[in-house]
Design a protein around this motif. Structure first.
Motif, mmCIF file in Angstrom:
data_model
loop_
_atom_site.group_PDB
_atom_site.id
_atom_site.type_symbol
_atom_site.label_atom_id
_atom_site.label_comp_id
_atom_site.label_asym_id
_atom_site.label_seq_id
_atom_site.Cartn_x
_atom_site.Cartn_y
_atom_site.Cartn_z
ATOM 1 N N LEU A 266 41.217 -46.513 26.037
ATOM 2 C CA LEU A 266 40.634 -45.172 26.066
ATOM 3 C C LEU A 266 41.533 -44.164 25.358
ATOM 4 N N ASP A 267 42.851 -44.354 25.426
ATOM 5 C CA ASP A 267 43.781 -43.445 24.743
ATOM 6 C C ASP A 267 43.560 -43.483 23.231
ATOM 7 N N THR A 268 43.287 -44.662 22.696
ATOM 8 C CA THR A 268 43.039 -44.783 21.252
ATOM 9 C C THR A 268 41.752 -44.066 20.858
ATOM 10 N N ILE A 269 40.729 -44.206 21.671
ATOM 11 C CA ILE A 269 39.454 -43.542 21.367
ATOM 12 C C ILE A 269 39.588 -42.027 21.478
ATOM 13 N N ILE A 270 40.295 -41.553 22.486
ATOM 14 C CA ILE A 270 40.514 -40.102 22.639
ATOM 15 C C ILE A 270 41.232 -39.546 21.413
ATOM 16 N N ALA A 271 42.251 -40.262 20.936
ATOM 17 C CA ALA A 271 43.001 -39.798 19.765
ATOM 18 C C ALA A 271 42.109 -39.712 18.536
ATOM 19 N N SER A 272 41.197 -40.634 18.378
ATOM 20 C CA SER A 272 40.316 -40.613 17.196
ATOM 21 C C SER A 272 39.276 -39.498 17.288
ATOM 22 N N ILE A 273 38.746 -39.232 18.479
ATOM 23 C CA ILE A 273 37.731 -38.176 18.635
ATOM 24 C C ILE A 273 38.347 -36.792 18.458
ATOM 25 N N LYS A 274 39.596 -36.624 18.823
ATOM 26 C CA LYS A 274 40.268 -35.331 18.633
ATOM 27 C C LYS A 274 40.330 -34.944 17.162
ATOM 28 N N LYS A 275 40.287 -35.915 16.260
ATOM 29 C CA LYS A 275 40.341 -35.638 14.834
ATOM 30 C C LYS A 275 38.965 -35.293 14.255
ATOM 31 N N MET A 276 37.926 -35.468 15.042
ATOM 32 C CA MET A 276 36.572 -35.188 14.573
ATOM 33 C C MET A 276 36.242 -33.708 14.691
ATOM 34 N N PRO A 277 35.179 -33.258 14.032
ATOM 35 C CA PRO A 277 34.785 -31.839 14.152
ATOM 36 C C PRO A 277 34.506 -31.448 15.602
ATOM 37 N N LYS A 278 34.819 -30.210 15.934
ATOM 38 C CA LYS A 278 34.689 -29.746 17.307
ATOM 39 C C LYS A 278 33.234 -29.518 17.736
ATOM 40 N N ASP A 279 32.326 -29.436 16.783
ATOM 41 C CA ASP A 279 30.924 -29.230 17.137
ATOM 42 C C ASP A 279 30.174 -30.541 17.379
ATOM 43 N N TYR A 280 30.888 -31.652 17.318
ATOM 44 C CA TYR A 280 30.262 -32.946 17.582
ATOM 45 C C TYR A 280 29.894 -33.057 19.069
ATOM 46 N N ILE A 281 28.799 -33.801 19.318
ATOM 47 C CA ILE A 281 28.374 -34.092 20.686
ATOM 48 C C ILE A 281 28.589 -35.579 20.935
ATOM 49 N N VAL A 282 29.248 -35.888 22.031
ATOM 50 C CA VAL A 282 29.664 -37.256 22.328
ATOM 51 C C VAL A 282 28.939 -37.727 23.587
ATOM 52 N N ALA A 283 28.518 -38.998 23.575
ATOM 53 C CA ALA A 283 27.932 -39.635 24.762
ATOM 54 C C ALA A 283 28.825 -40.795 25.166
ATOM 55 N N ASP A 284 29.404 -40.702 26.384
ATOM 56 C CA ASP A 284 30.336 -41.719 26.884
ATOM 57 C C ASP A 284 29.592 -42.599 27.891
ATOM 58 N N PHE A 285 29.200 -43.806 27.456
ATOM 59 C CA PHE A 285 28.466 -44.731 28.308
ATOM 60 C C PHE A 285 29.470 -45.559 29.139
ATOM 61 N N GLY A 286 29.330 -45.476 30.465
ATOM 62 C CA GLY A 286 30.290 -46.141 31.360
ATOM 63 C C GLY A 286 31.600 -45.366 31.400
ATOM 64 N N CYS A 287 31.496 -44.078 31.741
ATOM 65 C CA CYS A 287 32.641 -43.149 31.618
ATOM 66 C C CYS A 287 33.685 -43.291 32.720
ATOM 67 N N GLY A 288 33.297 -43.838 33.894
ATOM 68 C CA GLY A 288 34.246 -43.907 35.007
ATOM 69 C C GLY A 288 34.557 -42.540 35.573
ATOM 70 N N GLU A 289 35.791 -42.051 35.421
ATOM 71 C CA GLU A 289 36.205 -40.725 35.923
ATOM 72 C C GLU A 289 35.899 -39.598 34.946
ATOM 73 N N ALA A 290 35.354 -39.907 33.805
ATOM 74 C CA ALA A 290 35.073 -38.915 32.759
ATOM 75 C C ALA A 290 36.361 -38.329 32.185
ATOM 76 N N ARG A 291 37.376 -39.192 31.974
ATOM 77 C CA ARG A 291 38.650 -38.720 31.400
ATOM 78 C C ARG A 291 38.493 -38.333 29.945
ATOM 79 N N LEU A 292 37.579 -38.975 29.247
ATOM 80 C CA LEU A 292 37.336 -38.608 27.851
ATOM 81 C C LEU A 292 36.852 -37.166 27.752
ATOM 82 N N ALA A 293 35.937 -36.754 28.606
ATOM 83 C CA ALA A 293 35.427 -35.376 28.583
ATOM 84 C C ALA A 293 36.522 -34.371 28.898
ATOM 85 N N ALA A 294 37.471 -34.752 29.748
ATOM 86 C CA ALA A 294 38.557 -33.841 30.108
ATOM 87 C C ALA A 294 39.648 -33.787 29.059
#
Length: 425
Positions: A266-294
C-alpha cells in the motif's frame, strides 16, 4: 680600656692577661705560634676544597674564611701558667664571665668590634654586587646575611609541609567523593537491574497471554482468509454482516501479517498516487481502514465488505454504487479475493473513465504465469503500461482502460488466481 680591646681572646688567655696586667704589671703581647698558623692554613684549605655550585655558595665560603676565630688568626691558644700572686677570685670570675660572653660567636653582634666587622663585610658585599650587576648576581637580600637564607629555607620547608598536608587532605576528600560516587553508581545499577528484572518477569507473564491471543487470532484469520478466497464476494459480505466481529478478527490478523512483511504494498501505491493530478478521483476496492484516503490529497471512494470507520462504504465489490465512467483510478491492493474475479474487473472497467488507470498489487505466489494474466486482462479492455516484478513477495502492475467490455460480460474468459493461504507458524 686595654682589657676591653683584648676581650675577644679565649677564656684562659683572657684570665691570664687580666691577671698579668692588673696585678703583676706585665704587658706582653701574645705571639702567634706555628701551630696556630698551621691550624689556620689547614682550615682554609679544607674550606677552599669545597667547590661552590653557585655564586651565592662561593660568597658564603669566603665569609666562612673571614669569620675564623680570632685565636686561630695568629693568637696562640696555648695556656699560660697562672701567677702565684693572690688575687680577688670574685673579680676574676666577673671578668672571665664578661670575656666569655664577648668571645661567644652567637652574641658577637653585641660587641663593638664584631658590629664594625659585620658592617665592613656588608659594605664589601654590596660593593661587589654593584660591580657584578651585569652578570646577574643574586638579590641583595640573599647576600647580606647568611642567616636570612636559612630563615627563608625554614619558611619554605614549613610552606612545603603545609602544602603536603593540604594535598593529603584534599586527596582523602577526593577519595571519599570517589567512593561515594561509586556507591551511588552501584546502587543505581542495582535498582536498574531490579527494575529490568521485574519488567522482564511481567513481560513474560504478559507475553504468554499475548502469544495465546495472537495464536487464536492468527488461527481465526487463516480460517476466514481461506473462506474468503474460496467463496464469492456476495457470500463473504453476507457472512460478515451476520458476524461483524469476524471481520474485526480478520482485520486484526491481517495487521499482524503486515507487520512481518518486509514491504507494505500500500505504501508503494500511495507514493504513486501522490504524483498524480490532485483533481483525480480514486476508487479503493477492499480499502480496509481507508489509509489510502487519509494519505493522499485526491478524492477517494473507500469500498469494502464491512465499514470499520465512517470513511468506508459497505458494498459488494462486484456491484458497487459508483457511477459509470466517473473514476480516474481504480486500486486493488491485495483485494482480488474470491472466486468471481471476473465480476471485480468488469466492475472496474465500468466505473473507469476512458484511459483510466487500473492499479493491481498482489502476492507473487498467486500467479502461475504473470504474462498470461496480463494477456487475459487485455480481453477485459486493459492494456498493461507498467509492471514491477523485482520484489520477492509482491508484484505491481498498472493498466490503462482501452475499451468498454460491460456489454460483453458473458463472452469474457474466466480469470483465476491461486488463493493466498498463510501457513501455520
Amino acid at each position: 680600656m686595654r682589657i676591653f680591646k683584648e676581650s675577644a681572646w679565649e677564656i684562659d688567655v683572657t684570665g691570664d692577661k687580666l691577671t698579668n696586667e692588673l696585678f703583676i704589671g706585665r704587658k706582653k703581647k701574645a705571639k702567634p705560634t706555628k701551630i696556630s698558623v698551621n691550624i689556620l692554613q689547614a682550615e682554609k684549605k679544607s674550606i677552599l676544597r669545597k667547590k661552590p655550585k653557585s655564586k651565592v655558595a662561593k660568597l658564603a665560603r669566603n665569609a666562612e674564611i673571614i669569620n675564623l676565630p680570632a685565636a686561630r688568626n695568629g693568637v696562640s691558644s696555648k695556656k699560660r701558667k697562672s701567677s702565684d700572686s693572690t688575687i680577688n677570685e670574685t673579680s676574676i670570675k666577673k671578668w672571665k664571665s664578661e670575656s666569655h660572653k664577648n668571645s661567644d660567636p652567637r652574641s658577637s653582634a653585641n660587641a663593638n668590634n664584631s658590629a664594625t666587622e659585620l658592617s665592613l663585610k656588608k659594605n664589601k658585599k654590596l660593593k661587589n654586587l654593584r660591580n657584578s650587576s651585569s652578570t646577574k648576581e643574586p638579590s641583595i637580600a640573599n647576600l647580606t646575611d647568611g642567616r636570612d637564607n636559612s630563615t627563608t629555607d625554614v619558611q619554605a620547608e614549613m610552606k612545603d609541609d603545609k602544602n603536603l598536608t593540604n594535598l593529603k587532605v584534599s586527596t582523602k576528600v577526593i577519595e571519599s567523593r570517589i567512593t561515594i560516587d561509586r556507591l551511588q553508581k552501584l546502587l543505581a545499577e542495582k535498582q536498574q537491574h531490579d527494575s529490568i528484572k521485574i519488567y522482564k518477569k511481567s513481560t513474560e507473564q504478559k507475553s504468554l497471554r499475548d502469544r495465546m491471543l495472537a495464536r487464536l487470532k492468527s488461527s481465526r484469520f487463516r480460517y476466514l482468509n481461506e473462506q474468503m478466497y474460496n467463496s464469492e464476494s456476495w457470500s463473504s459480505k453476507k457472512y460478515f454482516k451476520e458476524d461483524p466481529d469476524a471481520f474485526l478478527a480478520y482485520h486484526e490478523g491481517y495487521q499482524l501479517q503486515v507487520e512481518q512483511w518486509p514491504l507494505n504494498p500500500l505504501d508503494t501505491i500511495i507514493a504513486s498516487i501522490k504524483k498524480m493530478p490532485k483533481d483525480y478521483i480514486v476508487a479503493d476496492f477492499g480499502c480496509g481502514e481507508a489509509r489510502l484516503a487519509a494519505s493522499v490529497t485526491q478524492k477517494v471512494h473507500s469500498l469494502d465488505l464491512v465499514a470499520i470507520n465512517d470513511k468506508v462504504t459497505t458494498c459488494d465489490m462486484a456491484h458497487s454504487s459508483l457511477l459509470t465512467g466517473r473514476i480516474d483510478v481504480v486500486v486493488f491492493c491485495l483485494s482480488l479475493m474470491g472466486t468471481n474475479l471476473t465480476d471485480y474487473l468488469t466492475e472496474a472497467n465500468r466505473v473507469l473513465k476512458k484511459d483510466g488507470i487500473l492499479k493491481i498489487a498482489e502476492v507473487e505466489s498467486r500467479f502461475n504465469d504473470v504474462d498470461e494474466f496480463i494477456k487475459t486482462l487485455g480481453v477485459y479492455g486493459f492494456v498493461n503500461t507498467w509492471k514491477d516484478l523485482s520484489h520477492n513477495l509482491f508484484y505491481f502492475m498498472d493498466f490503462k482502460k482501452d475499451a468498454d467490455v460491460t456489454k460483453k460480460r458473458s463472452k469474457l474468459p474466466p480469470l483465476v488466481l491461486n488463493p493466498c493461504l498463510y501457513k501455520k507458524r
